[in-house]
Design a protein around this motif. Sequence first.
Motif, mmCIF file in Angstrom:
data_model
loop_
_atom_site.group_PDB
_atom_site.id
_atom_site.type_symbol
_atom_site.label_atom_id
_atom_site.label_comp_id
_atom_site.label_asym_id
_atom_site.label_seq_id
_atom_site.Cartn_x
_atom_site.Cartn_y
_atom_site.Cartn_z
ATOM 1 N N GLY A 8 -6.662 28.947 18.785
ATOM 2 C CA GLY A 8 -7.103 27.648 18.290
ATOM 3 C C GLY A 8 -6.419 27.217 17.014
ATOM 4 N N THR A 9 -5.147 27.439 16.889
ATOM 5 C CA THR A 9 -4.458 27.097 15.644
ATOM 6 C C THR A 9 -3.786 25.731 15.692
ATOM 7 O OG1 THR A 9 -2.451 28.202 16.393
ATOM 8 C CG2 THR A 9 -4.015 29.514 15.104
ATOM 9 N N ALA A 10 -3.902 24.998 16.812
ATOM 10 C CA ALA A 10 -3.254 23.692 16.933
ATOM 11 C C ALA A 10 -3.949 22.691 16.011
ATOM 12 C CB ALA A 10 -3.305 23.210 18.371
ATOM 13 N N VAL A 11 -3.154 21.871 15.380
ATOM 14 C CA VAL A 11 -3.667 20.821 14.512
ATOM 15 C C VAL A 11 -3.586 19.514 15.273
ATOM 16 C CG1 VAL A 11 -3.298 19.564 12.360
ATOM 17 C CG2 VAL A 11 -2.916 22.037 12.450
ATOM 18 N N GLN A 12 -4.660 18.746 15.271
ATOM 19 C CA GLN A 12 -4.657 17.467 15.962
ATOM 20 C C GLN A 12 -4.449 16.353 14.949
ATOM 21 O OE1 GLN A 12 -8.027 16.854 18.430
ATOM 22 N NE2 GLN A 12 -7.399 18.371 19.917
ATOM 23 N N ASP A 13 -3.465 15.536 15.204
ATOM 24 C CA ASP A 13 -3.204 14.362 14.393
ATOM 25 C C ASP A 13 -3.764 13.173 15.152
ATOM 26 O OD1 ASP A 13 -2.201 12.158 13.065
ATOM 27 O OD2 ASP A 13 -0.243 13.056 12.715
ATOM 28 N N HIS A 14 -4.917 12.683 14.733
ATOM 29 C CA HIS A 14 -5.606 11.631 15.468
ATOM 30 C C HIS A 14 -4.820 10.327 15.489
ATOM 31 C CE1 HIS A 14 -9.061 14.170 16.078
ATOM 32 N NE2 HIS A 14 -9.017 14.494 14.802
ATOM 33 N N LEU A 17 -2.115 10.817 18.145
ATOM 34 C CA LEU A 17 -2.715 10.760 19.475
ATOM 35 C C LEU A 17 -3.048 9.327 19.865
ATOM 36 C CD1 LEU A 17 -5.080 13.870 19.339
ATOM 37 C CD2 LEU A 17 -2.911 13.652 20.563
ATOM 38 N N GLU A 21 -1.441 7.195 23.011
ATOM 39 C CA GLU A 21 -2.282 6.511 23.991
ATOM 40 C C GLU A 21 -1.870 5.045 24.138
ATOM 41 O OE1 GLU A 21 -6.939 5.260 24.667
ATOM 42 O OE2 GLU A 21 -6.475 6.899 23.313
#
Length: 57
Positions: A8-14, A17, A21
């Motif tokens: 679970g080391t992935a960083v989400q850049d909202h 994303l 989309e």
Amino acid sequence: MRVAPVGGTAVQDHVALAEIELCGELIIAASAAEDRLSLESIDAVLRVGEECDTGPR
């Protein structure tokens, strides 16, 4: 060659994303159109002018 660690080391850049989309929606609209999209059509697909909830500041 380095490989990303598993877990679970992935960083989400909202923001990124959301941009991906919107690009996808624009590509779908362009592929469904018989001719080039007008600026108004592009604005509608990208929801230009709509209010968005950015959350607390």
